[in-house]
Design an enzyme around this catalytic site. Sequence first.
Site, PDB file in Angstrom:
ATOM      1  N   ALA A  28      16.532  -0.800   6.982  1.00 61.10           N
ATOM      2  CA  ALA A  28      17.261  -0.461   8.196  1.00 61.10           C
ATOM      3  C   ALA A  28      17.953   0.874   7.951  1.00 61.10           C
ATOM      4  O   ALA A  28      18.228   1.240   6.802  1.00 61.10           O
ATOM      5  CB  ALA A  28      18.281  -1.549   8.504  1.00 61.10           C
ATOM      6  N   GLY A  88      14.875  -3.926   5.236  1.00 58.19           N
ATOM      7  CA  GLY A  88      14.109  -4.177   6.461  1.00 58.19           C
ATOM      8  C   GLY A  88      12.634  -3.820   6.322  1.00 58.19           C
ATOM      9  O   GLY A  88      11.794  -4.381   7.027  1.00 58.19           O
ATOM     10  N   GLU A 112      11.132  -6.712   4.611  1.00 62.28           N
ATOM     11  CA  GLU A 112      11.110  -7.792   5.612  1.00 62.28           C
ATOM     12  C   GLU A 112       9.986  -7.575   6.629  1.00 62.28           C
ATOM     13  O   GLU A 112       9.388  -8.533   7.114  1.00 62.28           O
ATOM     14  CB  GLU A 112      12.479  -7.884   6.304  1.00 62.28           C
ATOM     15  N   GLU A 154      20.042  -5.023  -0.286  1.00 61.72           N
ATOM     16  CA  GLU A 154      21.226  -5.081   0.586  1.00 61.72           C
ATOM     17  C   GLU A 154      22.516  -5.347  -0.175  1.00 61.72           C
ATOM     18  O   GLU A 154      23.578  -4.856   0.214  1.00 61.72           O
ATOM     19  CB  GLU A 154      21.043  -6.153   1.674  1.00 61.72           C
TER      20      GLU A 154
HETATM   21  N1  DAK Z   1      18.529   4.549   5.936  1.00 58.24           N
HETATM   22  C1  DAK Z   1      18.794   5.839   6.283  1.00 58.24           C
HETATM   23  N2  DAK Z   1      18.419   6.888   5.556  1.00 58.24           N
HETATM   24  C2  DAK Z   1      17.760   6.655   4.408  1.00 58.24           C
HETATM   25  C3  DAK Z   1      17.429   5.327   3.997  1.00 58.24           C
HETATM   26  C4  DAK Z   1      17.844   4.238   4.826  1.00 58.24           C
HETATM   27  N3  DAK Z   1      17.554   2.966   4.527  1.00 58.24           N
HETATM   28  N4  DAK Z   1      16.783   5.424   2.811  1.00 58.24           N
HETATM   29  C5  DAK Z   1      16.692   6.731   2.537  1.00 58.24           C
HETATM   30  N5  DAK Z   1      17.266   7.473   3.481  1.00 58.24           N
HETATM   31  C6  DAK Z   1      17.400   8.936   3.554  1.00 58.24           C
HETATM   32  C7  DAK Z   1      18.386   9.427   2.511  1.00 58.24           C
HETATM   33  O1  DAK Z   1      19.704   9.315   2.997  1.00 58.24           O
HETATM   34  C8  DAK Z   1      17.943  10.880   2.355  1.00 58.24           C
HETATM   35  O2  DAK Z   1      18.419  11.616   3.458  1.00 58.24           O
HETATM   36  P1  DAK Z   1      19.001  13.114   3.255  1.00 58.24           P
HETATM   37  O3  DAK Z   1      20.084  13.001   2.228  1.00 58.24           O
HETATM   38  O4  DAK Z   1      17.799  13.901   2.762  1.00 58.24           O
HETATM   39  O5  DAK Z   1      19.466  13.516   4.624  1.00 58.24           O
HETATM   40  C9  DAK Z   1      16.429  10.781   2.516  1.00 58.24           C
HETATM   41  O6  DAK Z   1      16.171   9.534   3.169  1.00 58.24           O
HETATM   42  C10 DAK Z   1      15.696  10.762   1.179  1.00 58.24           C
HETATM   43  O7  DAK Z   1      16.276   9.738   0.389  1.00 58.24           O
HETATM   44  P2  DAK Z   1      16.818  10.011  -1.108  1.00 58.24           P
HETATM   45  O8  DAK Z   1      17.261  11.432  -1.275  1.00 58.24           O
HETATM   46  O9  DAK Z   1      17.789   8.934  -1.419  1.00 58.24           O
HETATM   47  O10 DAK Z   1      15.476   9.815  -1.925  1.00 58.24           O
HETATM   48  P3  DAK Z   1      15.319   9.289  -3.415  1.00 58.24           P
HETATM   49  O11 DAK Z   1      13.893   9.514  -3.784  1.00 58.24           O
HETATM   50  O12 DAK Z   1      16.380   9.848  -4.306  1.00 58.24           O
HETATM   51  O13 DAK Z   1      15.578   7.715  -3.323  1.00 58.24           O
HETATM   52  C11 DAK Z   1      15.391   5.521  -2.356  1.00 58.24           C
HETATM   53  C12 DAK Z   1      14.725   6.899  -2.566  1.00 58.24           C
HETATM   54  C13 DAK Z   1      14.485   4.720  -1.387  1.00 58.24           C
HETATM   55  C14 DAK Z   1      15.461   4.772  -3.689  1.00 58.24           C
HETATM   56  C15 DAK Z   1      16.813   5.714  -1.796  1.00 58.24           C
HETATM   57  O14 DAK Z   1      16.722   6.580  -0.649  1.00 58.24           O
HETATM   58  C16 DAK Z   1      17.462   4.450  -1.358  1.00 58.24           C
HETATM   59  O15 DAK Z   1      17.955   3.678  -2.177  1.00 58.24           O
HETATM   60  N6  DAK Z   1      17.492   4.237  -0.044  1.00 58.24           N
HETATM   61  C17 DAK Z   1      18.189   3.101   0.536  1.00 58.24           C
HETATM   62  C18 DAK Z   1      17.333   1.877   0.420  1.00 58.24           C
HETATM   63  C19 DAK Z   1      18.042   0.665   0.933  1.00 58.24           C
HETATM   64  O16 DAK Z   1      19.172   0.345   0.492  1.00 58.24           O
HETATM   65  N7  DAK Z   1      17.408   0.010   1.833  1.00 58.24           N
HETATM   66  C20 DAK Z   1      17.981  -1.185   2.469  1.00 58.24           C
HETATM   67  C21 DAK Z   1      18.708  -0.752   3.681  1.00 58.24           C
HETATM   68  S1  DAK Z   1      19.718  -2.068   4.263  1.00 58.24           S
HETATM   69  C22 DAK Z   1      21.748  -6.757   9.242  1.00 58.24           C
HETATM   70  C23 DAK Z   1      20.636  -6.162   9.775  1.00 58.24           C
HETATM   71  C24 DAK Z   1      19.741  -5.553   8.973  1.00 58.24           C
HETATM   72  C25 DAK Z   1      19.933  -5.499   7.611  1.00 58.24           C
HETATM   73  C26 DAK Z   1      21.063  -6.113   7.083  1.00 58.24           C
HETATM   74  C27 DAK Z   1      21.947  -6.740   7.862  1.00 58.24           C
HETATM   75  N8  DAK Z   1      22.664  -7.360  10.092  1.00 58.24           N
HETATM   76  C28 DAK Z   1      22.846  -6.799  11.373  1.00 58.24           C
HETATM   77  C29 DAK Z   1      23.436  -8.468   9.641  1.00 58.24           C
HETATM   78  C30 DAK Z   1      19.008  -4.774   6.818  1.00 58.24           C
HETATM   79  C31 DAK Z   1      19.501  -3.976   5.875  1.00 58.24           C
HETATM   80  C32 DAK Z   1      18.707  -2.990   5.199  1.00 58.24           C
HETATM   81  O17 DAK Z   1      17.528  -2.799   5.322  1.00 58.24           O
END
Ligand code: DAK
Length: 260
Positions: A66, A111, A114, A134
């Site tokens: 997400a 997400g 998922e 998460e």
């Molecule tokens: N959202 C937004 N932007 C993201 C992103 C994400 N999930 N993942 C990456 N980006 C963006 C980064 O911010 C960066 O943007 P800029 O700084 O260039 O503007 C760009 O993509 C490139 O990312 P990185 O510079 O971080 O690239 P790296 O190669 O260093 O790292 C990475 C890649 C995938 C390991 C890292 O980006 C990362 O850890 N990303 C986050 C992954 C993550 O945590 N995903 C889970 C998201 S939470 C709910 C509803 C839904 C959910 C939960 C609750 N409720 C309503 C209760 C679901 C939650 C999720 O999915």
Amino acid sequence: MPFENLIVEVADGVATVTVNRPKQLNALDRKTLEELSAAIDQIGRDRAVRALVITGAGDKAFVAGADIAAMSRLGAAEARDFAALGHRVFAQLEALPVVTIAAVNGFALGGGCELTLACDLVYASERARFGQPEVNLGLVPGFGGTQRLTRRVGPMRAKELVLTGDMVDAATAKAMGLCLEVVAPEKLLEHARGKARTVASRGPVAVATAKRLIQQGADLSLAEANGLERQGFAGLFGGEDAKEGMRAFLEKRPPRWKGI
Ligand code: DAK
């Protein structure tokens, strides 16, 4: 219908939907989920489409979750709406009568992981990474991850992924049952489309029925699920495709499906 965050292509009875926000690693914001919902509806209505492949734009990510920036601005009520939207889109995928295939070309996190869990078949490139990170954000999976993941890989493996937030590589994902096969990055899309074309060539009513039976049966007792199977099996004999399929076999010729 033109989309801002998706690319939708159709060829040989196979639709390919590419989530196209490579700068955000194809993260799912509200607009992208709404577009996915509209694209799935459109595909469900198009009788020429017999299978759907979902992938991510660029060579780095399938879907990195997400959209964290958008999510960070949500209050509790908006978060509930956002989770409901995700649940609705993923349920739409499961209810789609055509087979859905995730071609996981990179990060499938949160997400994104998922999204793969809501697809019927999952193939991954050697670059794929799966995870439910998460807890690193102080959150829990919000698009069905605690439930579909457990059903797909079992409670202990699901807990390891969800509680540690650690990613696994493609080979580990395959060993866990998160994907079926791991292929070279440049071969992934064609591999997924090849599987899609295979399914698309089979009896469409049979494919839709089999998908529904497996999907619905998973939430029932074995006795109830077998009852469902009997109904589904018998129901096919009222249609033309089953008659045509068996007749074609006996006449040693390829079947001509009508989809009825
Ligand atoms: N959202 C937004 N932007 C993201 C992103 C994400 N999930 N993942 C990456 N980006 C963006 C980064 O911010 C960066 O943007 P800029 O700084 O260039 O503007 C760009 O993509 C490139 O990312 P990185 O510079 O971080 O690239 P790296 O190669 O260093 O790292 C990475 C890649 C995938 C390991 C890292 O980006 C990362 O850890 N990303 C986050 C992954 C993550 O945590 N995903 C889970 C998201 S939470 C709910 C509803 C839904 C959910 C939960 C609750 N409720 C309503 C209760 C679901 C939650 C999720 O999915």
